[in-house]
Design a protein around this motif. Structure first.
Motif, PDB file in Angstrom:
ATOM      1  N   ASP A 189       5.188  14.931   0.653  1.00 43.20           N
ATOM      2  CA  ASP A 189       5.932  14.047   0.754  1.00 43.20           C
ATOM      3  C   ASP A 189       6.522  13.636   2.084  1.00 43.20           C
ATOM      4  O   ASP A 189       7.056  12.518   2.039  1.00 43.20           O
ATOM      5  CB  ASP A 189       6.977  14.052  -0.280  1.00 43.20           C
ATOM      6  N   THR A 190       6.474  14.407   2.970  1.00 41.79           N
ATOM      7  CA  THR A 190       6.923  13.898   4.361  1.00 41.79           C
ATOM      8  C   THR A 190       5.793  12.982   4.932  1.00 41.79           C
ATOM      9  O   THR A 190       6.481  11.905   5.503  1.00 41.79           O
ATOM     10  CB  THR A 190       6.802  14.998   5.312  1.00 41.79           C
ATOM     11  N   ILE A 191       4.549  13.276   4.695  1.00 44.32           N
ATOM     12  CA  ILE A 191       3.477  12.129   5.320  1.00 44.32           C
ATOM     13  C   ILE A 191       3.821  10.758   4.451  1.00 44.32           C
ATOM     14  O   ILE A 191       3.751   9.893   4.837  1.00 44.32           O
ATOM     15  CB  ILE A 191       2.095  12.823   4.765  1.00 44.32           C
ATOM     16  N   THR A 192       4.147  10.778   2.823  1.00 38.88           N
ATOM     17  CA  THR A 192       4.315   9.589   2.367  1.00 38.88           C
ATOM     18  C   THR A 192       5.480   9.030   2.699  1.00 38.88           C
ATOM     19  O   THR A 192       5.222   7.726   3.028  1.00 38.88           O
ATOM     20  CB  THR A 192       4.720  10.029   0.961  1.00 38.88           C
ATOM     21  N   SER A 193       6.542   9.480   3.075  1.00 39.10           N
ATOM     22  CA  SER A 193       7.883   8.835   3.516  1.00 39.10           C
ATOM     23  C   SER A 193       7.592   8.267   5.001  1.00 39.10           C
ATOM     24  O   SER A 193       8.203   6.963   5.125  1.00 39.10           O
ATOM     25  CB  SER A 193       8.926   9.783   3.406  1.00 39.10           C
ATOM     26  N   LYS A 194       6.821   8.948   5.643  1.00 42.79           N
ATOM     27  CA  LYS A 194       6.624   8.620   7.168  1.00 42.79           C
ATOM     28  C   LYS A 194       5.599   7.339   7.143  1.00 42.79           C
ATOM     29  O   LYS A 194       5.636   6.280   8.119  1.00 42.79           O
ATOM     30  CB  LYS A 194       6.332   9.606   8.065  1.00 42.79           C
ATOM     31  N   PHE A 195       4.550   7.459   6.557  1.00 41.17           N
ATOM     32  CA  PHE A 195       3.195   6.595   6.614  1.00 41.17           C
ATOM     33  C   PHE A 195       3.059   5.687   5.477  1.00 41.17           C
ATOM     34  O   PHE A 195       1.979   4.816   5.488  1.00 41.17           O
ATOM     35  CB  PHE A 195       2.327   7.427   7.272  1.00 41.17           C
ATOM     36  N   ILE A 196       3.183   6.039   4.203  1.00 39.21           N
ATOM     37  CA  ILE A 196       2.713   5.581   3.194  1.00 39.21           C
ATOM     38  C   ILE A 196       3.708   4.794   2.569  1.00 39.21           C
ATOM     39  O   ILE A 196       3.306   3.338   2.493  1.00 39.21           O
ATOM     40  CB  ILE A 196       2.207   6.595   1.936  1.00 39.21           C
ATOM     41  N   ASP A 197       4.839   4.946   2.257  1.00 36.30           N
ATOM     42  CA  ASP A 197       5.731   4.024   1.757  1.00 36.30           C
ATOM     43  C   ASP A 197       6.336   2.877   2.523  1.00 36.30           C
ATOM     44  O   ASP A 197       6.220   1.672   1.808  1.00 36.30           O
ATOM     45  CB  ASP A 197       7.154   4.848   1.185  1.00 36.30           C
ATOM     46  N   PRO A 198       6.175   2.833   3.827  1.00 38.51           N
ATOM     47  CA  PRO A 198       6.871   1.804   4.473  1.00 38.51           C
ATOM     48  C   PRO A 198       5.459   0.660   4.746  1.00 38.51           C
ATOM     49  O   PRO A 198       5.835  -0.531   4.958  1.00 38.51           O
ATOM     50  CB  PRO A 198       6.820   2.423   5.992  1.00 38.51           C
ATOM     51  N   VAL A 199       4.267   0.911   4.296  1.00 41.41           N
ATOM     52  CA  VAL A 199       3.391  -0.098   4.526  1.00 41.41           C
ATOM     53  C   VAL A 199       3.065  -0.812   3.164  1.00 41.41           C
ATOM     54  O   VAL A 199       2.541  -0.105   2.344  1.00 41.41           O
ATOM     55  CB  VAL A 199       1.898   0.908   4.944  1.00 41.41           C
ATOM     56  N   LYS A 200       3.212  -1.812   3.499  1.00 47.45           N
ATOM     57  CA  LYS A 200       3.035  -2.868   2.132  1.00 47.45           C
ATOM     58  C   LYS A 200       2.554  -4.185   2.772  1.00 47.45           C
ATOM     59  O   LYS A 200       3.144  -4.950   3.671  1.00 47.45           O
ATOM     60  CB  LYS A 200       4.663  -3.171   1.500  1.00 47.45           C
ATOM     61  N   SER A 201       1.677  -4.910   2.125  1.00 47.28           N
ATOM     62  CA  SER A 201       1.190  -5.997   2.397  1.00 47.28           C
ATOM     63  C   SER A 201       1.485  -7.187   1.627  1.00 47.28           C
ATOM     64  O   SER A 201       1.398  -8.185   2.092  1.00 47.28           O
ATOM     65  CB  SER A 201      -0.405  -5.901   2.274  1.00 47.28           C
ATOM     66  N   SER A 202       2.397  -6.676   0.607  1.00 41.33           N
ATOM     67  CA  SER A 202       2.835  -7.691  -0.085  1.00 41.33           C
ATOM     68  C   SER A 202       4.318  -7.236  -1.016  1.00 41.33           C
ATOM     69  O   SER A 202       4.226  -5.851  -0.899  1.00 41.33           O
ATOM     70  CB  SER A 202       2.151  -8.362  -1.256  1.00 41.33           C
ATOM     71  N   ALA A 203       4.840  -7.982  -1.972  1.00 37.00           N
ATOM     72  CA  ALA A 203       5.753  -7.246  -2.738  1.00 37.00           C
ATOM     73  C   ALA A 203       5.578  -6.144  -3.562  1.00 37.00           C
ATOM     74  O   ALA A 203       6.265  -5.346  -3.719  1.00 37.00           O
ATOM     75  CB  ALA A 203       6.685  -8.554  -3.545  1.00 37.00           C
ATOM     76  N   ARG A 204       4.420  -6.352  -4.176  1.00 37.17           N
ATOM     77  CA  ARG A 204       3.817  -5.157  -5.039  1.00 37.17           C
ATOM     78  C   ARG A 204       2.620  -4.590  -4.336  1.00 37.17           C
ATOM     79  O   ARG A 204       1.872  -3.863  -5.271  1.00 37.17           O
ATOM     80  CB  ARG A 204       3.434  -5.885  -6.444  1.00 37.17           C
ATOM     81  N   GLY A 205       2.517  -4.479  -3.136  1.00 40.85           N
ATOM     82  CA  GLY A 205       1.298  -3.949  -2.221  1.00 40.85           C
ATOM     83  C   GLY A 205       1.903  -2.332  -2.108  1.00 40.85           C
ATOM     84  O   GLY A 205       2.851  -2.006  -2.021  1.00 40.85           O
TER      85      GLY A 205
END
Length: 323
Positions: A189-205
């Motif tokens: 979840d460290t990887i997720t919080s740093k690199f996955i969650d912040p990356v969004k191409s749209s509101a529901r991306g």
């Protein structure tokens, strides 16, 4: 003759008008489809740019971790496994690396025995020589500027949690003699919080990260952590084919597919289906290759051309009214 002309003329006008209206509707529909196609392609290119940028961040992150623990192994006192000096070095380095998400650092001797650890001293003395990362580290040479990544389940600190281990070999000073392994661990979840969650191409991306064996390393749905995404996507052959391409070809690409709809409020995938746009890129971490995917519902991309669609409808409607 006059009566015949009066009948033919209205029929001709009506027929001609119907044909013109039909043509307008057809051309309008064709124009919208072409606009939609171009919008999807442009949207996916934007997602691809996000994937590439995230890839660079992940690769740099792990290279930084590897360099930090490699510096520990370059210390003569660590190579000699001097207890007091090594424990002090591990403690100082852990304080520096903890903000990066590291939850433990340790040193194994050349036999694979864990000699020292910062957060899990209770597992010191356990033999880890059978582990893949140790066997791979023994094969490396001092001039091999790389590191080993392994997907793990913690046995000491935060037991039962899924995580990632980063390991580098340690050599005796000025020799090729293998002296052991220096490693650090971090939670998924460290990887997720740093690199996955912040990356969004749209509101529901959203964004997901998998390893070569399709294990989920990052996902908006945390219940998928550690699971095999290829197996979890059973029933979606198009998506499975994309995943296989991501894992085997190690190239960037874009695609379209159907998958479960993600519920933002619950943070889980639902049973409802929706069409998605996807861009993906491979991630080189040590000797492993991971894959990152950036996706969004097609409907989010369609919203970008909704005003164009309304303008087109108004224009066609006005033309029909004139006719």
């Amino acid at each position: 003759m006059v009566e015949r002309k009066s009948i033919i003329t209205p029929l001709f006008i009506i027929t001609f008008s119907v044909l013109v209206v039909g043509m307008l509707l057809f051309m309008g529909s064709l124009a919208y489809r072409e606009t939609e196609k171009a919008t999807f392609e442009e949207f996916n290119q934007r997602q691809l740019a996000l994937a590439k940028g995230t890839t660079t961040g992940i690769e740099l992150y792990f290279e930084t971790l590897a360099e930090d623990i490699r510096a520990i192994g370059n210390k003569p006192q660590t190579q000699r496994l001097d207890e007091e000096a090594t424990r002090e070095e591990l403690k100082d380095r852990f304080i520096e690396m903890e903000p990066l998400g590291v939850n433990d650092i340790g040193v194994l001797d050349k036999e694979g025995i864990l000699k020292y650890g910062v957060m899990a001293p209770q597992i010191e003395g356990i033999d880890f020589a059978w582990r893949k990362y140790f066997q791979e580290a023994k094969k490396l040479k001092p001039d091999d500027d790389t590191f080993i990544i392994e997907f793990i389940e913690f046995k000491g600190v935060e037991a039962g949690q899924k995580g990632v281990l980063v390991a580098v070999p340690m050599f005796e000073a000025d020799t090729d003699n293998f002296a052991g392994v220096v490693l650090c661990t971090l939670r998924l979840d460290t990887i997720t919080s740093k690199f996955i969650d912040p990356v969004k191409s749209s509101a529901r991306g959203h964004t997901f990260l998998i390893d070569e064996e399709y294990n989920v390393l990052g996902s908006p749905d945390s219940s998928l952590f550690g699971k095999n995404l290829l197996e979890e996507s059973e029933g979606f052959p198009k998506f499975q084919q994309i995943l296989i391409s991501m894992g085997q070809e190690k190239v960037a690409g874009t695609s379209e597919f159907s998958f479960y709809k993600f519920d933002e409020s619950s943070g889980k995938f639902t049973e409802e289906m929706e069409e998605k746009l996807l861009a993906y890129e491979h991630v080189s971490v040590g000797q492993e290759y991971w894959s990152i995917g950036v996706w969004a519902p097609k409907e989010d991309a369609r919203k970008l051309i909704r005003s164009v669609y309304l303008e087109l409808v108004v224009l066609i409607g006005f033309a029909i009214l004139i006719i």
